[in-house]
Motif scaffolding. Structure first.
Motif, short mmCIF file in Angstrom:
data_model
loop_
_atom_site.label_atom_id
_atom_site.label_comp_id
_atom_site.label_asym_id
_atom_site.label_seq_id
_atom_site.Cartn_x
_atom_site.Cartn_y
_atom_site.Cartn_z
N PRO A 208 0.83 -1.22 0.00
CA PRO A 208 0.00 0.00 0.00
C PRO A 208 0.86 1.27 0.00
O PRO A 208 1.78 1.40 0.80
N LYS A 209 0.54 2.18 -0.91
CA LYS A 209 1.22 3.48 -0.91
C LYS A 209 0.73 4.31 0.27
O LYS A 209 1.49 5.07 0.88
N HIS A 210 -0.56 4.14 0.59
CA HIS A 210 -1.15 4.94 1.66
C HIS A 210 -2.33 4.18 2.24
O HIS A 210 -3.16 3.63 1.50
N GLU A 211 -2.40 4.13 3.56
CA GLU A 211 -3.54 3.56 4.27
C GLU A 211 -3.94 4.51 5.38
O GLU A 211 -3.09 5.06 6.07
N HIS A 212 -5.24 4.69 5.55
CA HIS A 212 -5.69 5.65 6.56
C HIS A 212 -7.09 5.28 7.02
O HIS A 212 -7.94 4.89 6.21
N ARG A 213 -7.32 5.35 8.33
CA ARG A 213 -8.67 5.20 8.87
C ARG A 213 -9.23 6.57 9.18
O ARG A 213 -8.64 7.34 9.96
N VAL A 214 -10.35 6.90 8.59
CA VAL A 214 -11.01 8.19 8.76
C VAL A 214 -11.99 8.08 9.91
O VAL A 214 -13.03 7.42 9.80
N ASN A 215 -11.68 8.71 11.03
CA ASN A 215 -12.55 8.71 12.19
C ASN A 215 -13.42 9.96 12.24
O ASN A 215 -13.30 10.85 11.39
N HIS A 216 -14.29 10.03 13.24
CA HIS A 216 -15.23 11.13 13.33
C HIS A 216 -14.55 12.49 13.45
O HIS A 216 -15.08 13.50 12.98
N ASP A 217 -13.37 12.51 14.04
CA ASP A 217 -12.68 13.78 14.25
C ASP A 217 -11.59 14.04 13.22
O ASP A 217 -10.73 14.90 13.43
N ASP A 218 -11.62 13.33 12.11
CA ASP A 218 -10.60 13.51 11.08
C ASP A 218 -10.70 14.92 10.48
O ASP A 218 -11.73 15.28 9.89
N PRO A 219 -9.65 15.73 10.59
CA PRO A 219 -9.76 17.14 10.15
C PRO A 219 -9.96 17.28 8.64
O PRO A 219 -10.67 18.19 8.20
N TYR A 220 -9.31 16.40 7.84
CA TYR A 220 -9.46 16.53 6.39
C TYR A 220 -10.89 16.19 5.97
O TYR A 220 -11.51 16.90 5.17
N PHE A 221 -11.43 15.10 6.52
CA PHE A 221 -12.79 14.72 6.15
C PHE A 221 -13.80 15.77 6.59
O PHE A 221 -14.75 16.08 5.87
N GLN A 222 -13.58 16.35 7.76
CA GLN A 222 -14.46 17.42 8.22
C GLN A 222 -14.39 18.63 7.29
O GLN A 222 -15.42 19.24 6.98
#
Length: 249
Positions: A208-222
């Motif tokens: 994987p080049k990049h793996e990330h779990r997006v949680n409720h407080d993720d600043p980018y997703f917000q």
């Protein structure tokens, strides 16, 4: 319910899945739906699942079991020479598990144990490939005409991808597009929920080049969610106004 997306680009593959499973509004749980196996320098294969949780977990459990005893088991993930053969065997496994559960439950089991799977990855010397496996075990492959697959709750996020997708777009822009697609789905359907799992597979890089779990407080997703909402309102107000007194010319 769930929502999973796999997307093919010139530069690789971008995958995202939610983690919510529920059997009623008072019984909501978090389960991972994205699973990856890789051999550095030789292959990477990722599976995303949607549908009856018991059936999809049985598929993953059997695949994992075959990893533990490679000398004694037919290790389809690590030994199959092509992605086509990998997905063929996964399809057979899915069909067998669903058939067993439906048979064990008789008439009451019909239609209750369906599941779908997205299989993505690359084997050295070959192109990155993306497949969607149906409950019957048959499958289709992504192409220039159909460059992405969705399983689960697809209808709310699909228009976003159709309008924004470009096969030549960067991996980063593809991630942004999927973030918007998932945000739209989350806003419209309570059966899809955070956290989200993101994976980026770059062409000819067998990890994987990049793996990330997006949680409720993720600043980018917000930021994506807020900015997309503002952009939609701005676009709406920039459209020509409707008048009840239009000229009939």
């Amino acid at each position: 319910m769930t929502y999973c997306v796999g997307m093919v680009l010139d530069t690789g593959l971008v995958l995202m899945s939610d983690t919510r499973t529920n059997s009623g509004v008072d019984n909501i749980s978090v389960f991972r739906k994205m699973f990856t196996w890789n051999v550095p320098g030789e292959r990477i294969i990722t599976v995303m699942t949607a549908g009856n949780l018991a059936s999809t977990q049985a598929v993953i459990s059997q695949l994992e079991e075959r990893m533990k005893e490679p000398d004694e088991r037919d290790n389809i993930i690590l030994q199959s020479p092509t992605m086509f053969q990998v997905v063929t065997e996964i399809g057979k496994l899915l069909r067998s598990i669903i058939a067993d559960r439906q048979e064990a439950n008789g008439v009451k089991g019909r239609g209750r144990f369906t599941a779908s799977i997205i299989v993505a990855g690359q084997i050295a010397g070959m192109e990155p490939r993306l497949f969607m496996v149906y409950p019957e075990g048959n499958f289709i492959e992504a192409s220039h005409d159909t460059p992405f697959f969705q399983i689960g709750e697809t209808k709310y996020g699909r228009p976003i991808i159709i309008r924004g997708y470009d096969r030549t777009m960067s991996l980063e822009d593809a991630v942004k597009l999927l973030m918007v697609s998932f945000d739209s789905t989350l806003k419209a359907n309570l059966s899809v929920g955070l956290p989200l799992d993101l994976q980026v597979i770059e062409r000819d890089v067998f990890e994987p080049k990049h793996e990330h779990r997006v949680n409720h407080d993720d600043p980018y997703f917000q930021a994506i969610s807020s900015s997309w909402g503002d952009a939609l309102k701005s676009a709406f107000h920039s459209l020509p106004d409707y008048s009840f007194y239009r000229s009939e010319d």
